[in-house]
Design a protein around this motif. Structure first.
Motif, PDB file in Angstrom:
ATOM      1  N   LEU A 148     107.295   7.924 -33.804  1.00  0.00           N
ATOM      2  CA  LEU A 148     106.159   7.978 -32.887  1.00  0.00           C
ATOM      3  C   LEU A 148     106.599   8.117 -31.425  1.00  0.00           C
ATOM      4  N   PRO A 149     107.536   7.305 -30.936  1.00  0.00           N
ATOM      5  CA  PRO A 149     107.878   7.404 -29.504  1.00  0.00           C
ATOM      6  C   PRO A 149     108.515   8.724 -29.098  1.00  0.00           C
ATOM      7  N   ILE A 150     109.349   9.332 -29.945  1.00  0.00           N
ATOM      8  CA  ILE A 150     110.004  10.586 -29.546  1.00  0.00           C
ATOM      9  C   ILE A 150     108.965  11.682 -29.275  1.00  0.00           C
ATOM     10  N   PRO A 151     108.043  11.984 -30.200  1.00  0.00           N
ATOM     11  CA  PRO A 151     107.032  13.010 -29.897  1.00  0.00           C
ATOM     12  C   PRO A 151     106.139  12.636 -28.711  1.00  0.00           C
ATOM     13  N   CYS A 152     105.837  11.341 -28.544  1.00  0.00           N
ATOM     14  CA  CYS A 152     105.034  10.924 -27.387  1.00  0.00           C
ATOM     15  C   CYS A 152     105.777  11.197 -26.088  1.00  0.00           C
ATOM     16  N   CYS A 156     104.541  13.935 -23.250  1.00  0.00           N
ATOM     17  CA  CYS A 156     104.328  13.429 -21.892  1.00  0.00           C
ATOM     18  C   CYS A 156     105.190  14.193 -20.898  1.00  0.00           C
ATOM     19  N   GLU A 157     106.432  14.466 -21.272  1.00  0.00           N
ATOM     20  CA  GLU A 157     107.332  15.240 -20.412  1.00  0.00           C
ATOM     21  C   GLU A 157     106.799  16.651 -20.190  1.00  0.00           C
ATOM     22  N   LEU A 158     106.333  17.289 -21.249  1.00  0.00           N
ATOM     23  CA  LEU A 158     105.845  18.660 -21.142  1.00  0.00           C
ATOM     24  C   LEU A 158     104.558  18.750 -20.325  1.00  0.00           C
ATOM     25  N   LEU A 159     103.626  17.835 -20.585  1.00  0.00           N
ATOM     26  CA  LEU A 159     102.319  17.917 -19.936  1.00  0.00           C
ATOM     27  C   LEU A 159     102.300  17.308 -18.542  1.00  0.00           C
ATOM     28  N   GLY A 160     103.213  16.358 -18.284  1.00  0.00           N
ATOM     29  CA  GLY A 160     103.128  15.613 -17.043  1.00  0.00           C
ATOM     30  C   GLY A 160     102.154  14.452 -17.169  1.00  0.00           C
ATOM     31  N   VAL A 161     102.250  13.741 -18.297  1.00  0.00           N
ATOM     32  CA  VAL A 161     101.381  12.605 -18.600  1.00  0.00           C
ATOM     33  C   VAL A 161     102.225  11.334 -18.552  1.00  0.00           C
ATOM     34  N   PRO A 162     101.713  10.246 -17.962  1.00  0.00           N
ATOM     35  CA  PRO A 162     102.488   8.999 -17.916  1.00  0.00           C
ATOM     36  C   PRO A 162     102.740   8.433 -19.315  1.00  0.00           C
ATOM     37  N   TYR A 163     104.000   8.196 -19.642  1.00  0.00           N
ATOM     38  CA  TYR A 163     104.349   7.648 -20.947  1.00  0.00           C
ATOM     39  C   TYR A 163     103.781   6.246 -21.125  1.00  0.00           C
ATOM     40  N   ALA A 164     103.556   5.540 -20.024  1.00  0.00           N
ATOM     41  CA  ALA A 164     102.991   4.192 -20.101  1.00  0.00           C
ATOM     42  C   ALA A 164     101.610   4.193 -20.751  1.00  0.00           C
ATOM     43  N   ARG A 166     100.829   5.787 -23.478  1.00  0.00           N
ATOM     44  CA  ARG A 166     100.966   6.269 -24.853  1.00  0.00           C
ATOM     45  C   ARG A 166     100.127   5.486 -25.858  1.00  0.00           C
ATOM     46  N   ASP A 167     100.048   4.157 -25.706  1.00  0.00           N
ATOM     47  CA  ASP A 167      99.290   3.370 -26.684  1.00  0.00           C
ATOM     48  C   ASP A 167      97.823   3.780 -26.675  1.00  0.00           C
ATOM     49  N   GLY A 168      97.293   4.011 -25.487  1.00  0.00           N
ATOM     50  CA  GLY A 168      95.893   4.409 -25.371  1.00  0.00           C
ATOM     51  C   GLY A 168      95.623   5.758 -25.995  1.00  0.00           C
ATOM     52  N   PHE A 169      96.419   6.773 -25.627  1.00  0.00           N
ATOM     53  CA  PHE A 169      96.095   8.104 -26.159  1.00  0.00           C
ATOM     54  C   PHE A 169      96.463   8.232 -27.631  1.00  0.00           C
ATOM     55  N   HIS A 170      97.449   7.457 -28.103  1.00  0.00           N
ATOM     56  CA  HIS A 170      97.760   7.532 -29.530  1.00  0.00           C
ATOM     57  C   HIS A 170      96.674   6.849 -30.355  1.00  0.00           C
ATOM     58  N   HIS A 171      96.197   5.704 -29.902  1.00  0.00           N
ATOM     59  CA  HIS A 171      95.113   5.029 -30.623  1.00  0.00           C
ATOM     60  C   HIS A 171      93.871   5.906 -30.673  1.00  0.00           C
ATOM     61  N   ALA A 172      93.542   6.552 -29.563  1.00  0.00           N
ATOM     62  CA  ALA A 172      92.378   7.445 -29.541  1.00  0.00           C
ATOM     63  C   ALA A 172      92.589   8.618 -30.491  1.00  0.00           C
ATOM     64  N   THR A 173      93.813   9.147 -30.543  1.00  0.00           N
ATOM     65  CA  THR A 173      94.127  10.248 -31.453  1.00  0.00           C
ATOM     66  C   THR A 173      93.967   9.825 -32.898  1.00  0.00           C
ATOM     67  N   GLU A 174      94.509   8.651 -33.246  1.00  0.00           N
ATOM     68  CA  GLU A 174      94.380   8.155 -34.622  1.00  0.00           C
ATOM     69  C   GLU A 174      92.914   8.030 -35.019  1.00  0.00           C
ATOM     70  N   THR A 175      92.103   7.510 -34.106  1.00  0.00           N
ATOM     71  CA  THR A 175      90.677   7.351 -34.390  1.00  0.00           C
ATOM     72  C   THR A 175      90.006   8.703 -34.571  1.00  0.00           C
ATOM     73  N   MET A 176      90.298   9.626 -33.674  1.00  0.00           N
ATOM     74  CA  MET A 176      89.669  10.936 -33.706  1.00  0.00           C
ATOM     75  C   MET A 176      90.019  11.707 -34.974  1.00  0.00           C
ATOM     76  N   MET A 177      91.217  11.497 -35.501  1.00  0.00           N
ATOM     77  CA  MET A 177      91.685  12.286 -36.637  1.00  0.00           C
ATOM     78  C   MET A 177      91.599  11.549 -37.963  1.00  0.00           C
TER      79      MET A 177
END
Length: 405
Positions: A148-152, A156-164, A166-177
């Motif tokens: 999980l952390p490596i792809p996150c 984040c590196e590619l998009l310019g998103v704060p890695y801090a 990650r818990d929020g956007f991953h939880h939202a992704t899990e819910t959405m999918m």
């Protein structure tokens, strides 16, 4: 619409063989390769289980990418369009619009761009995570430690998103999918991501931040005469954020589980790391993480595999079944890391083939050899039958993978 007898799309997997697709696909592929089916949300259409016909679905211009979804709980139906939580952008466009929007991003995802821009970063973070594993407890969850952390970190590196975050956007992704929960709950996850990316866009505009793909897209959206609307800008950010980490995380966890349960193949890979490229393609074919298939809608009547598809009907390719087609792959249910093949459907096919496939390949190509070189005695800490699998996510994977180094 055709009144042929409906079958229910196979979804149940054999817990004794969790790496294989639903067993009933085998009979369908042999006897009813294009069959009328009821999908998990109650909608109906055609289910395709063979490789050749599946490839045609993804390449025939009479089958449109703009479609309703078919992967929700029974009785629910989600429409595309302005009422969706976010604009899925080029993913649900046809040519020439699809190509015009996709070209906004392609330069970042070429093999050369990945090798130059991303590979040094990948090498560093993989080494750091392996060091952390070595310094930690002997038994650990590989999902939380690495897959999980490596792809996150990468997205984040590619998009310019704060890695801090990650818990929020991953939880939202899990819910959405998660297709095992209600449409309303999935939409809440999607709207969290929309709100998050919207705030990121506003912050980048305010600060003048130019780092990452998201900042570049902002510049393109703000340019005079841009084809990119604000809603599409946010939608692309959402799409890249969730698809860019969830798919690879699922594939990395499943690939590791597969190699842990195939001792000879794992040993050969350790002894011959130069074969990793071929091995990754075989893992993509063998595992095919997309659980419910990908759909198209007929914009004209057509014949497919002996079936008459009517205009407006949904056609879904069961990619995990097509990638086990014995007409194309010898002994398809066996894992052969030296398998020579022209192509597979693990990343889709045609103009809509996965944009980020070179990034996914780079992550898997970096992680798997390094993991087993560093920990050659890595083993499952629980029996295979007790590994919790993700049976309801859009992407099949492991929810937890306890291993001992």
């Amino acid at each position: 619409m055709t009144t042929q007898h409906l079958i229910d799309q196979p979804v149940a997997r054999d817990p004794v063989h969790p790496l294989d697709p639903p067993a009933s696909y085998t009979e369908l592929r042999e006897n009813q390769p294009v069959v009328r089916a009821r999908f998990p949300n109650g909608s109906t259409g055609w289910l395709v289980t063979r490789f050749e016909e599946g490839s045609q679905v993804f390449s025939d211009p009479r089958l449109s990418a703009r479609r309703t979804r078919h992967d929700g709980p029974e009785g629910e139906r989600a429409e595309t369009g302005d009422d969706a939580p976010f604009d899925a952008g080029f993913v649900m466009m046809d040519e020439p619009d699809h190509g015009a929007y996709r070209r906004l991003l392609t330069a970042h995802f070429t093999p050369k761009a990945v090798q130059t821009r991303l590979q040094p970063y990948l090498d560093r973070i993989v080494a750091e995570h392996l060091d952390a594993i070595a310094a930690g407890p002997e038994t650990f969850d590989f999902v939380q430690a690495m897959s999980l952390p490596i792809p996150c970190l990468v997205i984040c590196e590619l998009l310019g998103v704060p890695y801090a975050d990650r818990d929020g956007f991953h939880h939202a992704t899990e819910t959405m999918m998660d297709m095992g929960v209600s449409r309303a709950e999935r939409d809440r996850g999607a709207r969290w991501l929309v709100d998050y990316v919207t705030a990121l866009v506003a912050d980048k505009r305010r600060t003048g931040d130019t780092e990452g793909i998201l900042a570049e897209l902002i510049g393109k959206a703000d340019a005079e005469g841009s084809i990119l609307t604000e809603r599409q800008l946010v939608g692309l950010g959402v799409l890249l954020l969730f698809a860019g980490h969830d798919t690879t995380a699922a594939m990395m966890g499943l690939s590791t589980l597969t190699l842990l349960t195939h001792t000879e193949q794992r040993r050969d890979l350790i002894e011959h790391p130069e074969r990793i490229g071929t091995a990754i393609e075989e893992l993509m074919r063998y595992l095919t993480i997309v659980q419910f298939g990908l759909g198209r809608v007929a914009v004209a009547d057509l014949e497919l595999g002996g079936a008459h598809i009517g205009r407006g009907e949904l056609v879904v390719v069961a990619m995990n079944a097509a990638n086990r087609d014995p007409r194309v792959f010898a002994d398809p249910d066996a894992l052969d890391l030296d398998r020579a093949m022209v192509r597979h459907l693990g990343f889709g096919y045609g103009v809509h083939a996965c944009l980020g496939q070179n990034v996914a390949r780079a992550e898997l190509r970096t992680v798997l050899p390094a993991l087993f070189r560093r920990f050659p005695d890595l083993r499952l800490a629980t029996p295979l039958a007790e590994v919790p699998m993700d049976f309801t996510g859009t992407n099949y994977g492991v929810r937890q993978l306890m291993v001992t180094r």
